[in-house]
Design an enzyme around this catalytic site. Sequence first.
Site, PDB file in Angstrom:
ATOM      1  N   HIS A 107       0.810  -1.228   0.000  1.00  0.00           N
ATOM      2  CA  HIS A 107       0.000   0.000   0.000  1.00  0.00           C
ATOM      3  C   HIS A 107       0.847   1.284   0.000  1.00  0.00           C
ATOM      4  O   HIS A 107       0.615   2.212   0.795  1.00  0.00           O
ATOM      5  CB  HIS A 107      -0.986  -0.013   1.173  1.00  0.00           C
ATOM      6  N   HIS A 177      -9.834   1.350   0.447  1.00  0.00           N
ATOM      7  CA  HIS A 177      -9.692   0.095   1.202  1.00  0.00           C
ATOM      8  C   HIS A 177     -10.829  -0.107   2.208  1.00  0.00           C
ATOM      9  O   HIS A 177     -10.608  -0.621   3.313  1.00  0.00           O
ATOM     10  CB  HIS A 177      -8.334   0.100   1.905  1.00  0.00           C
ATOM     11  N   TYR A 179     -13.766  -1.669   4.316  1.00  0.00           N
ATOM     12  CA  TYR A 179     -14.260  -2.997   4.690  1.00  0.00           C
ATOM     13  C   TYR A 179     -15.765  -2.832   4.866  1.00  0.00           C
ATOM     14  O   TYR A 179     -16.210  -2.029   5.696  1.00  0.00           O
ATOM     15  CB  TYR A 179     -13.689  -3.462   6.033  1.00  0.00           C
ATOM     16  N   ASP A 249      -7.648 -13.375  -0.149  1.00  0.00           N
ATOM     17  CA  ASP A 249      -6.838 -12.149  -0.168  1.00  0.00           C
ATOM     18  C   ASP A 249      -6.162 -12.134  -1.534  1.00  0.00           C
ATOM     19  O   ASP A 249      -4.944 -12.235  -1.643  1.00  0.00           O
ATOM     20  CB  ASP A 249      -5.821 -12.165   0.983  1.00  0.00           C
ATOM     21  N   GLU A 314     -11.289  -4.098  -3.329  1.00  0.00           N
ATOM     22  CA  GLU A 314     -10.385  -2.994  -3.662  1.00  0.00           C
ATOM     23  C   GLU A 314     -10.134  -3.013  -5.171  1.00  0.00           C
ATOM     24  O   GLU A 314      -9.403  -3.869  -5.660  1.00  0.00           O
ATOM     25  CB  GLU A 314      -9.069  -3.153  -2.908  1.00  0.00           C
TER      26      GLU A 314
HETATM   27  C1  BGC Z   1      -3.993  -6.923   1.414  1.00  0.00           C
HETATM   28  C2  BGC Z   1      -3.966  -7.782   2.661  1.00  0.00           C
HETATM   29  C3  BGC Z   1      -3.713  -6.894   3.855  1.00  0.00           C
HETATM   30  C4  BGC Z   1      -4.809  -5.843   3.887  1.00  0.00           C
HETATM   31  C5  BGC Z   1      -4.604  -4.851   5.006  1.00  0.00           C
HETATM   32  C6  BGC Z   1      -5.126  -5.959   1.546  1.00  0.00           C
HETATM   33  O1  BGC Z   1      -5.180  -5.150   0.416  1.00  0.00           O
HETATM   34  O2  BGC Z   1      -4.085  -7.688   0.244  1.00  0.00           O
HETATM   35  O3  BGC Z   1      -2.959  -8.780   2.577  1.00  0.00           O
HETATM   36  O4  BGC Z   1      -3.686  -7.637   5.038  1.00  0.00           O
HETATM   37  O5  BGC Z   1      -4.864  -5.153   2.668  1.00  0.00           O
HETATM   38  O6  BGC Z   1      -3.381  -4.256   4.893  1.00  0.00           O
END
Ligand code: BGC
Length: 346
Positions: A107, A177, A179, A249, A314
Amino acid sequence: MSVTKTLFDTMPDGREVYLYTIENNNGISAGIITRGATLQSFCCPDREGVTGDIIMGFDTVAGHMASGTYTGNVIGQYANRICGGKFTVGGKEYQVTQNEKGKTCLHGGGEFNSALWKAIIIDDDAVEFSYFSADGNEGFPGNIDVTVTYILTDRNELEIRYKAVPDRETVINMTNHAYFNLGTTANGDVLDHELQLFCDYYTPTNADSIPTGELRSVEGTAFDFRKPKKIGRDIGADDEQLIMCRGYDHNFCVNGEKGKLRLVARVKDEKSGRKLEVMSDLPGVQLYTGNFIDGTETGKNGIVLEKHYGFCLETQYYPDTPNQPDFPQCTFKKGEAFESVTIFKV
Ligand code: BGC
């Protein structure tokens, strides 16, 4: 339609963090804070008309800062992973921050999501957030002018428009990102949510979650969401990819042509009656099922966040694209904009 601005919290250095709340004529609202241009809340009714917040998150800046979830954050300069944090662009090799296990860059090294963005209300349904990413931040090349605009329409679409213009050749991959939990986190995990993904292929990874380069058909695997299926149905399947990542993931390859806005996913929660549709013009989407959430963080309203308490979709270029010549490329020349739109419709 209305937009209101209120003080949300302060950064540790005392700078003020504001919350912009956009509300449409159907009583649906989206809250965005200036730290990380973060989607802080998205409130919509269940089938009984009871409004609930479908974003897993935190009440405070400290909550966001202490969390490893990146929840609701805008991510950049490069969303997801770059192998070894190394890549070559414009004939030059760059080493960017290796913030995961001292190896990979995850990220963008945490740059865009931890920045304090400027914001202006540009209409009664839209707020524009802006950020200047200086050349060399987290090791990435290019001064970049970034804007992210959130628009909430009366069709109940939360539209996120990204624009990033570099002053030299560089790689750019941005996402949000969030959730989601359509039942709200007060009602537990998302394993009973039904998910449909308009994706025939996904990109399997190695143990460091770096794509191997293969585009694997979902056919006959736990990754087949072409017909609606509960997120939890196959999550425990005997599949090395799922075992390695403790759940989903993975990047899925969105069917259709990159650059065209198209349906990525549909999600439905039978219990609450809420649903979500995701549209984007990007080539990929990371399905992440909150596998590493472990009950050590307390979210909004004092709710302890447990495994699978949210799912992420995402929208993105595929992970590690700068090192994968066969993936759709995300290198942008001087003055050439990364421009993209993702819509979350409830
Ligand atoms: C990643 C995960 C990670 C999460 C939080 C996601 O985009 O693919 O592996 O744990 O973000 O950082």
